[in-house]
Design a protein around this motif. Structure first.
Motif, PDB file in Angstrom:
ATOM      1  N   GLU A  77       4.269  -7.162   0.371  1.00  0.00           N
ATOM      2  CA  GLU A  77       3.577  -8.178   1.015  1.00  0.00           C
ATOM      3  C   GLU A  77       2.274  -7.365   1.859  1.00  0.00           C
ATOM      4  OE1 GLU A  77       5.286 -11.418   2.782  1.00  0.00           O
ATOM      5  OE2 GLU A  77       6.479 -11.846   1.287  1.00  0.00           O
ATOM      6  N   ASP A 120       4.285  -1.843  -0.254  1.00  0.00           N
ATOM      7  CA  ASP A 120       4.837  -2.856   0.563  1.00  0.00           C
ATOM      8  C   ASP A 120       4.664  -4.293  -0.450  1.00  0.00           C
ATOM      9  OD1 ASP A 120       5.015  -4.951   2.276  1.00  0.00           O
ATOM     10  OD2 ASP A 120       3.850  -4.098   3.778  1.00  0.00           O
ATOM     11  N   GLN A 143      -0.615  -6.107   4.166  1.00  0.00           N
ATOM     12  CA  GLN A 143      -1.610  -7.055   5.011  1.00  0.00           C
ATOM     13  C   GLN A 143      -2.933  -6.889   4.277  1.00  0.00           C
ATOM     14  OE1 GLN A 143      -0.951  -7.832   8.458  1.00  0.00           O
ATOM     15  NE2 GLN A 143       1.263  -7.413   7.821  1.00  0.00           N
ATOM     16  N   THR A 154      -8.690  -5.177   5.828  1.00  0.00           N
ATOM     17  CA  THR A 154      -9.502  -5.102   6.967  1.00  0.00           C
ATOM     18  C   THR A 154     -10.978  -5.178   6.949  1.00  0.00           C
ATOM     19  OG1 THR A 154      -9.885  -2.513   7.025  1.00  0.00           O
ATOM     20  CG2 THR A 154      -7.805  -3.257   7.730  1.00  0.00           C
ATOM     21  N   TYR A 190      -3.855  -4.856  -0.611  1.00  0.00           N
ATOM     22  CA  TYR A 190      -4.110  -6.270  -0.793  1.00  0.00           C
ATOM     23  C   TYR A 190      -4.629  -6.298  -1.901  1.00  0.00           C
ATOM     24  CZ  TYR A 190      -4.244 -11.098   0.614  1.00  0.00           C
ATOM     25  OH  TYR A 190      -4.230 -12.610   0.595  1.00  0.00           O
TER      26      TYR A 190
END
Length: 283
Positions: free
Chosen positions: A197, A195, A199, A202, A38
């Motif tokens: 987008e 990816d 995630q 964390t 991210y």
């Protein structure tokens, strides 16, 4: 963007700007893979912002690595070698600092805190991926070690506490994964970074530190006791009597607050800060 809040000399600013890191033409490096996907995606739309003073530890690392590499070359050691492998169409690279007696070494310019307890998760992941790359390139690796040069080592503390590192350098043994597990981890990290987008980071990736409630006594510099629960801290202060009070030490996400140069444009961190402010106002 590099700021200069302390108005440091231009030569110092130029030095921290002169980052010679090169990933060797790969799609992503091992260091990039173990970083949050991210965060990497955010850097494509948010301009990184750092202050020159915040880059000084990185500068020390560059200087130290350069000196150690030069010393290694002088004695004919296998140093600073970049390796490559492929996964899901990406060219992956990783560079080890030293390979000696079938052991992969990585130099870290780190804090004393980092060498206490279990090895840092990022160190374990990095060296096991480097080992996988090494094996894929025909090398026989029998051990993984971090050579940690402790920038905040205190001689006084070492004399006072035998459990404290006695010298400003430490060797940290890194557990070796099964190669199949390392291959699976590499696959998962590449999937995450590919990816479009990913995630949000964390809590573990953000280095979450919970709030702490310190029972304090007037006139005393250090806390009487620390609690994870405000209720327990309040009860202790009440039982201790006059002059005792509870000091709230708000938790935070340390990577976001101190080590992410795009956190200023991160919607997740922005929401976290707003929530923290509301919590503080409610105390």
């Amino acid at each position: 963007m590099l700021t200069n809040k302390l108005n440091l000399p231009k030569a110092v600013v130029a030095a921290v700007e002169n980052d010679t890191y090169d990933n060797g033409g790969s799609d992503i490096s091992v260091t990039g893979l173990i970083s949050p996907a991210y965060q990497r995606r955010l850097r494509q739309t948010v301009e990184p912002v750092e202050d020159a003073a915040e880059r000084l530890y990185a500068l020390y690392g560059q200087i130290g690595h350069g000196l150690l590499e030069r010393a290694g070359l002088r004695i004919g050691a296998d140093v600073e070698t970049r390796l490559y492998t492929y996964m899901l169409g990406w060219k992956i690279s990783g560079q080890y600092d030293l390979f000696e007696d079938n052991i992969l070494y990585d130099y870290k310019f780190s804090s004393v805190f980092a060498v206490k307890g279990k090895p840092k998760r990022e160190w374990v992941e990095q060296l096991n991926l480097l080992r996988l790359l090494a094996v894929n390139n025909g090398m026989d690796v029998n051990g993984l070690k971090i050579i940690a040069l402790l920038r905040d080592h205190s001689v006084t503390q070492a004399l006072r506490d035998r459990s404290y590192p006695q010298l400003p350098i430490a060797t940290v043994d890194i557990p070796m994964w099964d190669l199949d597990a390392a291959e699976q981890f590499l696959y998962e990290r590449v999937v995450a970074h590919q990816d479009a987008e990913p995630q949000p980071c964390t809590d573990e990736e953000r280095w979450k530190q919970p709030s702490v409630f310190a029972v304090r006594k007037e006139g005393r510099k250090t806390a009487v006791k620390l609690y994870d629960s405000q209720r327990e801290a309040d009860e202790h202060a009440a039982e201790a009597g006059k002059g005792h009070f509870v000091e709230v030490r708000p938790g935070n996400y340390r990577r976001c607050a101190e080590f992410c140069n795009v956190s200023h444009g991160c919607p997740v961190y922005g929401a976290t800060q707003r929530e923290a402010q509301i919590d503080l106002e409610g105390l």
